[in-house]
Motif scaffolding. Sequence first.
Motif, mmCIF file in Angstrom:
data_model
loop_
_atom_site.group_PDB
_atom_site.id
_atom_site.type_symbol
_atom_site.label_atom_id
_atom_site.label_comp_id
_atom_site.label_asym_id
_atom_site.label_seq_id
_atom_site.Cartn_x
_atom_site.Cartn_y
_atom_site.Cartn_z
ATOM 1 N N ALA A 18 -1.933 6.367 -3.296
ATOM 2 C CA ALA A 18 -2.309 7.303 -2.242
ATOM 3 C C ALA A 18 -3.681 6.884 -1.720
ATOM 4 N N LYS A 19 -4.331 7.784 -0.999
ATOM 5 C CA LYS A 19 -5.605 7.453 -0.351
ATOM 6 C C LYS A 19 -6.630 6.918 -1.349
ATOM 7 N N SER A 20 -6.811 7.617 -2.477
ATOM 8 C CA SER A 20 -7.854 7.206 -3.419
ATOM 9 C C SER A 20 -7.482 5.914 -4.128
ATOM 10 N N GLY A 21 -6.207 5.758 -4.505
ATOM 11 C CA GLY A 21 -5.798 4.554 -5.213
ATOM 12 C C GLY A 21 -5.983 3.299 -4.390
ATOM 13 N N THR A 22 -5.598 3.368 -3.126
ATOM 14 C CA THR A 22 -5.747 2.215 -2.241
ATOM 15 C C THR A 22 -7.221 1.864 -2.048
ATOM 16 N N ALA A 23 -8.054 2.893 -1.844
ATOM 17 C CA ALA A 23 -9.492 2.665 -1.657
ATOM 18 C C ALA A 23 -10.122 2.051 -2.901
ATOM 19 N N VAL A 24 -9.753 2.560 -4.079
ATOM 20 C CA VAL A 24 -10.324 2.065 -5.329
ATOM 21 C C VAL A 24 -9.894 0.626 -5.602
ATOM 22 N N ALA A 25 -8.626 0.330 -5.359
ATOM 23 C CA ALA A 25 -8.149 -1.034 -5.589
ATOM 24 C C ALA A 25 -8.927 -2.039 -4.748
ATOM 25 N N LYS A 26 -9.128 -1.720 -3.474
ATOM 26 C CA LYS A 26 -9.866 -2.632 -2.591
ATOM 27 C C LYS A 26 -11.335 -2.726 -3.004
ATOM 28 N N MET A 27 -11.917 -1.606 -3.387
ATOM 29 C CA MET A 27 -13.321 -1.608 -3.783
ATOM 30 C C MET A 27 -13.546 -2.416 -5.060
ATOM 31 N N LEU A 28 -12.684 -2.252 -6.050
ATOM 32 C CA LEU A 28 -12.803 -3.044 -7.279
ATOM 33 C C LEU A 28 -12.629 -4.530 -6.985
ATOM 34 N N ASN A 29 -11.684 -4.847 -6.131
ATOM 35 C CA ASN A 29 -11.449 -6.240 -5.745
ATOM 36 C C ASN A 29 -12.687 -6.837 -5.069
ATOM 37 N N ARG A 30 -13.332 -6.049 -4.220
ATOM 38 C CA ARG A 30 -14.567 -6.524 -3.558
ATOM 39 C C ARG A 30 -15.665 -6.818 -4.574
ATOM 40 N N ASN A 31 -15.628 -6.111 -5.693
ATOM 41 C CA ASN A 31 -16.672 -6.250 -6.704
ATOM 42 C C ASN A 31 -16.291 -7.217 -7.829
ATOM 43 N N GLY A 32 -15.259 -8.019 -7.593
ATOM 44 C CA GLY A 32 -14.922 -9.069 -8.531
ATOM 45 C C GLY A 32 -14.103 -8.640 -9.731
ATOM 46 N N VAL A 33 -13.569 -7.427 -9.701
ATOM 47 C CA VAL A 33 -12.715 -6.953 -10.791
ATOM 48 C C VAL A 33 -11.276 -7.373 -10.496
ATOM 49 N N ASP A 39 2.797 1.612 -8.097
ATOM 50 C CA ASP A 39 3.227 2.907 -7.555
ATOM 51 C C ASP A 39 4.739 3.006 -7.685
ATOM 52 N N LEU A 40 5.209 4.109 -8.262
ATOM 53 C CA LEU A 40 6.640 4.263 -8.509
ATOM 54 C C LEU A 40 7.416 4.496 -7.223
ATOM 55 N N LYS A 41 6.837 5.271 -6.299
ATOM 56 C CA LYS A 41 7.594 5.748 -5.147
ATOM 57 C C LYS A 41 7.384 4.942 -3.868
ATOM 58 N N ALA A 42 6.302 4.184 -3.799
ATOM 59 C CA ALA A 42 6.024 3.446 -2.563
ATOM 60 C C ALA A 42 7.054 2.342 -2.335
ATOM 61 N N PRO A 43 7.577 2.191 -1.103
ATOM 62 C CA PRO A 43 8.500 1.092 -0.801
ATOM 63 C C PRO A 43 7.745 -0.218 -0.588
ATOM 64 N N GLU A 44 8.468 -1.300 -0.624
ATOM 65 C CA GLU A 44 7.849 -2.627 -0.464
ATOM 66 C C GLU A 44 7.139 -2.771 0.881
ATOM 67 N N ASP A 45 7.688 -2.113 1.917
ATOM 68 C CA ASP A 45 7.088 -2.265 3.247
ATOM 69 C C ASP A 45 6.031 -1.202 3.547
ATOM 70 N N ASP A 46 5.608 -0.464 2.531
ATOM 71 C CA ASP A 46 4.567 0.550 2.725
ATOM 72 C C ASP A 46 3.281 -0.102 3.242
ATOM 73 N N GLU A 47 2.631 0.590 4.175
ATOM 74 C CA GLU A 47 1.423 0.038 4.798
ATOM 75 C C GLU A 47 0.339 -0.253 3.764
ATOM 76 N N ASN A 48 0.142 0.648 2.804
ATOM 77 C CA ASN A 48 -0.881 0.436 1.776
ATOM 78 C C ASN A 48 -0.546 -0.765 0.895
ATOM 79 N N VAL A 49 0.727 -0.927 0.566
ATOM 80 C CA VAL A 49 1.161 -2.060 -0.252
ATOM 81 C C VAL A 49 0.849 -3.366 0.468
ATOM 82 N N GLN A 50 1.215 -3.432 1.746
ATOM 83 C CA GLN A 50 0.970 -4.656 2.519
ATOM 84 C C GLN A 50 -0.526 -4.929 2.674
ATOM 85 N N ASN A 51 -1.281 -3.855 2.857
ATOM 86 C CA ASN A 51 -2.733 -3.987 3.021
ATOM 87 C C ASN A 51 -3.361 -4.584 1.766
ATOM 88 N N LEU A 52 -2.991 -4.054 0.596
ATOM 89 C CA LEU A 52 -3.563 -4.550 -0.653
ATOM 90 C C LEU A 52 -3.157 -5.997 -0.904
#
Length: 448
Positions: A18-33, A39-52
């Motif tokens: 969701a909103k927080s998970g996507t933001a946290v994933a990108k933020m951790l990635n920016r910081n070298g983590v 996500d159980l329910k998100a489809p493969e073509d979900d915008e957040n999935v593609q973005n990450l």
Amino acid sequence: MRKLNNFPFAKVLVLGLAKSGTAVAKMLNRNGVKVIANDLKAPEDDENVQNLRSHGISVIVGEHPLSLLEDVDAIIKNPGIPYENILIENAIRERLPVLTEIELIPYFGIDDIVGITGSNGKTTTTTLIYEMFKKADYAVSLAGNIGHVASEVAEQMDSNQTMIAELSSFQLLGIDTFKPRIAVLLNLFEAHLDYHHTLEHYQNAKANIFKNQTDQDYLVYNADDHRIVTMIENAASTLVPFSHNQVLLNGTYCDDQAIYFRGEKVITLDAIALVGEHNLENILAAISVAKLHGISNHVIETVLTTFTGVDHRLQFVKEVNGRKFYNDSKATNILATTKALSAFNQSIILLAGGLDRGNEFDELLPYMANVKALVLFGETSPKLRKIGEAKGIKDIKVVDTMNEAVQKAYQLSDEDDVVLLSPACASWDQYKTFEERGNIFMESVHKL
């Protein structure tokens, strides 16, 4: 932009996109983590999935494979994901840390935090404090459960800024080192038992807001709430109580004329624009925080004489042929609805219902003296019908949609009545958010 400092985990599983998970994933990635997102329910073509994935982050959707736990140091989960989730249960068994994203805030070096929690009134109190700080020309950022991902806000904050954060029990359950400089405990009422299962577990989650505080930190608490008074007995914090029933020379209180902080008059009650007796607790708490930060009475008065409330919280929508319509969609528990019912002396047509969390609604009965008709929707309609019948309400209608509810409520109303959407339930059985529910209600009112 701030960087994570001394973050102890090299590889993290972010659970929930969701909103927080996507933001946290990108933020951790920016910081070298190293990040894996699941996500159980998100489809493969979900915008957040593609973005990450476009940022080089591994994303697994449609399942929760236990193999995800084999090579990670911690899980950061969406607050709403229950601890019965198979990955969470196995992570706890393997003693992997299971955190929520507010735990990241200390690693950005954010020290000046005001954290607000409680069963009811969090958003109003958080917004009041934020407005007082802004009016006093403090550098301030709004964060947390109010709609702004707290760790994302922390990453963007300047060194002299204060964070004002609304914090839910779901968020607070997943902390280890996080602590606010000022913690605010508004009230405690039986809520979210579908998630926490017992009142004791819910109370313990709320108590995490002060568990890491020292005597250099402040705990602003409701001295009229016996559960909270019991909760804070062993707190190490410097205690600042507030009350509308007691004179508290070490805190904030009121008489029938004015509000006082440590014996000093702050504002007269008749100057306050925010309606509803229930908002007095929110105002007392906000004044406590403002005075602890040295904000002047003039600034506090300027805010309180102009602030009329937040969206979806006893929000006046429109008057139609003498009927006044109010949107209280943020009333997602019984306490919030009792407060809303207490705010009016007129006859009320109450629109209520939503997600069934297993609780009954008997506590509404003493507050329904002015309710002349009920319009019900959602999973809890049968339970609320039972309460209405016990109260002797003759007009009880069950509908499928909010548009039907508004039309039916108008038909049942007379001039000078209040038509009040105050569901006493979460929205997730029919709507994604309480905001969506409230917006549809307001759109339906405007169509009348």
